[in-house]
Design an enzyme around this catalytic site. Structure first.
Site, PDB file in Angstrom:
ATOM      1  CG  ASN A 213      41.223  20.147  77.528  1.00 26.70           C
ATOM      2  OD1 ASN A 213      41.316  18.932  77.629  1.00 26.70           O
ATOM      3  ND2 ASN A 213      41.241  20.958  78.588  1.00 26.70           N
ATOM      4  CG  ASP A 282      46.097  27.375  80.580  1.00 31.36           C
ATOM      5  OD1 ASP A 282      46.404  26.888  81.684  1.00 31.36           O
ATOM      6  OD2 ASP A 282      46.636  27.044  79.502  1.00 31.36           O
ATOM      7  CB  ILE A 312      44.705  22.826  90.514  1.00 30.70           C
ATOM      8  CG1 ILE A 312      43.419  23.452  89.979  1.00 30.70           C
ATOM      9  CG2 ILE A 312      44.421  21.831  91.640  1.00 30.70           C
ATOM     10  CD1 ILE A 312      42.515  22.501  89.222  1.00 30.70           C
ATOM     11  CG  PHE A 332      51.145  14.448  83.839  1.00 33.37           C
ATOM     12  CD1 PHE A 332      51.276  13.861  85.086  1.00 33.37           C
ATOM     13  CD2 PHE A 332      51.188  13.638  82.707  1.00 33.37           C
ATOM     14  CE1 PHE A 332      51.451  12.492  85.217  1.00 33.37           C
ATOM     15  CE2 PHE A 332      51.358  12.265  82.824  1.00 33.37           C
ATOM     16  CZ  PHE A 332      51.487  11.696  84.070  1.00 33.37           C
TER      17      PHE A 332
HETATM   18  N1  CTP Z   1      47.571  22.552  86.074  1.00 34.75           N
HETATM   19  C1  CTP Z   1      46.759  22.792  87.155  1.00 34.75           C
HETATM   20  N2  CTP Z   1      45.929  23.874  87.151  1.00 34.75           N
HETATM   21  C2  CTP Z   1      45.897  24.723  86.111  1.00 34.75           C
HETATM   22  C3  CTP Z   1      46.734  24.492  84.992  1.00 34.75           C
HETATM   23  C4  CTP Z   1      47.553  23.381  85.005  1.00 34.75           C
HETATM   24  O1  CTP Z   1      46.769  22.011  88.121  1.00 34.75           O
HETATM   25  N3  CTP Z   1      45.091  25.772  86.154  1.00 34.75           N
HETATM   26  C5  CTP Z   1      48.494  21.406  86.123  1.00 34.75           C
HETATM   27  C6  CTP Z   1      48.179  20.294  85.181  1.00 34.75           C
HETATM   28  O2  CTP Z   1      47.319  19.340  85.771  1.00 34.75           O
HETATM   29  C7  CTP Z   1      49.549  19.719  84.910  1.00 34.75           C
HETATM   30  C8  CTP Z   1      50.456  20.912  84.969  1.00 34.75           C
HETATM   31  O3  CTP Z   1      49.755  21.873  85.766  1.00 34.75           O
HETATM   32  O4  CTP Z   1      49.970  18.849  85.938  1.00 34.75           O
HETATM   33  C9  CTP Z   1      50.855  21.501  83.652  1.00 34.75           C
HETATM   34  O5  CTP Z   1      49.768  21.994  82.973  1.00 34.75           O
HETATM   35  P1  CTP Z   1      49.914  22.696  81.525  1.00 34.75           P
HETATM   36  O6  CTP Z   1      48.575  23.163  81.146  1.00 34.75           O
HETATM   37  O7  CTP Z   1      50.617  21.793  80.592  1.00 34.75           O
HETATM   38  O8  CTP Z   1      50.859  23.873  81.816  1.00 34.75           O
HETATM   39  P2  CTP Z   1      50.589  25.378  81.902  1.00 34.75           P
HETATM   40  O9  CTP Z   1      50.874  25.798  83.292  1.00 34.75           O
HETATM   41  O10 CTP Z   1      49.247  25.723  81.370  1.00 34.75           O
HETATM   42  O11 CTP Z   1      51.717  25.997  80.975  1.00 34.75           O
HETATM   43  P3  CTP Z   1      51.708  26.332  79.413  1.00 34.75           P
HETATM   44  O12 CTP Z   1      50.389  26.966  79.113  1.00 34.75           O
HETATM   45  O13 CTP Z   1      52.867  27.221  79.273  1.00 34.75           O
HETATM   46  O14 CTP Z   1      51.927  25.048  78.691  1.00 34.75           O
END
Ligand code: CTP
Length: 408
Positions: A213, A282, A312, A332
């Site tokens: 990304n 994701d 995570i 975040f």
């Molecule tokens: N994060 C993480 N591990 C993942 C996905 C996200 O640690 N597999 C953490 C990111 O580092 C960030 C927070 O979760 O601190 C939010 O991530 P974000 O991708 O914005 O949220 P999502 O949980 O993916 O929700 P959505 O897809 O609904 O936006």
């Protein structure tokens, strides 16, 4: 940035070939907003002239304690009283020994001895041959100078002017600049161990392709730097980005979300604060091919199946240490709209005390940002600013919250 605006630095040069780097350092300090008064020992003038340093600092250079330009003839008092810090770069082995013993037979050493210790810190950037640096006398002097309140900045490793290779080179001007900037930052996270995840992840499809990304990692790297400046020991688990590691930060490079999970879980065992800024993928391809997937000429496109990556942040936030209050977790959220609503919901969903929202498309790859801090008490905006300035503000907010928690 003008991180040294309003700061007046006495830059002391002692004898060593690294004097050539002091010219660049002088410029860098001034560019960052400081005013610089140069003082040189006789030995330093063997390596670089006062004319060069005067032209760069835009001030007359001082070299003698008998300088008649000072009306009271007390250059050592006048110059040291004006300073916010005395930085000796390069600092020779001989000058370290002199400082240690309180020698004062030239202007620079006199100034160091006469400085008010509470208000005028002394920083030294040693520069010498590797044998001199490793000599028990220098090792002893270094330790004692530190015990006396002097900040001994590190040394670099590599080729030396004498043709040998090892420890003892003076740090590069930009490294010294960062160390001086860091020195002036409030030590609000002293004693804390901070873990930061940053950047994108890369999910392999085959050996040459993958899914990633647009996260640049800049915000996370700025936060790691700000935490280190605030006195914390910092580990930065970074996805694939080409950013330089902030000074003093331990970096662990990873590629995929699975690698990042392993590294983050392991590092979180000793952390007291976890800040998850990484844009973790994701999903990952359910099967990464060992060999490059080839076109077979049929015009058929391959079908990719995906599996969800482990969250995570949520995993670490659910750990025993986090639940026991030993690990403060910050998440975040990169959103495209309805920031407050999404950030508020995400904070609850991830089970973290603080969630920082930002508008993703507006900030990816840029050096500036704006943040929205959401915790149990509500939301607070950190308005548009550079990522480093915002990182420092965020670190101050985290420090306030963790201090309040430990006093509760
Ligand atoms: N994060 C993480 N591990 C993942 C996905 C996200 O640690 N597999 C953490 C990111 O580092 C960030 C927070 O979760 O601190 C939010 O991530 P974000 O991708 O914005 O949220 P999502 O949980 O993916 O929700 P959505 O897809 O609904 O936006």
């Amino acid at each position: 940035m003008n991180d040294l605006a309003g700061k007046h630095i006495v830059l002391g040069l002692t004898g060593g070939i690294a004097c050539y780097k002091a010219a660049e350092l002088c410029r860098a300090l001034i560019k960052e907003g400081a005013t610089v008064q140069v003082a040189m020992t006789d030995a330093a003038t063997q390596f670089i002239t006062a004319v060069t340093m005067q032209a760069l600092s835009n001030r007359p250079v001082y070299g003698s304690q008998w300088d008649a330009r000072e009306p009271n003839n007390m250059a050592h008092i006048n110059l040291s009283r004006e300073a916010d810090a005395i930085l000796i770069a390069p600092c020779s082995a001989d000058f370290m020994a002199k400082l240690l013993h309180g020698g004062a037979d030239d202007l620079l050493s006199l100034m160091c001895l006469a400085r008010p210790m509470d208000t005028v810190p002394l920083l030294i950037a040693p520069a010498m041959n590797r044998e001199m640096w490793d000599h028990p006398a220098t090792v002893r002097n270094r330790a004692q100078l530190q015990a006396d309140g002097c900040t001994v900045l590190g040394v670099g490793t590599g080729d030396q002017a004498c043709g040998e290779t090892g420890d003892g080179r003076m740090l590069e001007p930009q490294e010294l600049l960062q160390d001086v900037v860091a020195f002036f930052q409030p030590k609000v996270l002293a004693g804390q161990q901070v873990l930061v995840t940053a950047g994108p992840t890369f999910e392999a499809i085959d050996p040459v392709r993958g899914i990633t990304n647009r996260s640049s990692g800049k915000m996370g790297f700025a936060i790691a730097r700000a935490a280190q400046e605030a006195g914390a020991q910092v580990t930065l688990v970074a996805g694939p980005v080409s950013l330089p590691t902030p000074r003093g930060v331990r970096r662990v490079d990873v590629q995929s979300a699975s690698d990042m999970l392993l590294a983050a879980v392991e590092c979180s065992q000793s952390a007291s604060i976890f800040i998850a800024t990484a844009a973790v993928a994701d999903w990952r391809p359910a099967h990464a091919s060992d060999q490059k997937i080839k076109k077979d000429g049929s015009g058929q496109t391959p079908t990719l199946a995906f599996v969800e990556n482990t969250d995570i942040l949520a995993t670490v936030a659910q750990s025993v240490r986090a639940k026991a209050g030993a690990l403060y977790c910050v998440g975040f959220a990169a959103e495209s709209h309805d920031l407050l609503a999404h950030a508020t919901a995400k904070r609850i969903r991830k089970g973290v005390p603080l969630l920082v929202g930002n508008i993703g498309p507006a900030t990816f790859g840029r050096d500036d940002n704006a943040l929205l801090l959401v915790d149990a008490d509500g939301a607070r905006e950190l308005p548009h600013n550079s990522k480093l300035a915002l990182a420092r503000q965020l670190i101050a907010e985290i420090a306030k919250r963790t201090a309040a928690k430990s006093h509760a």
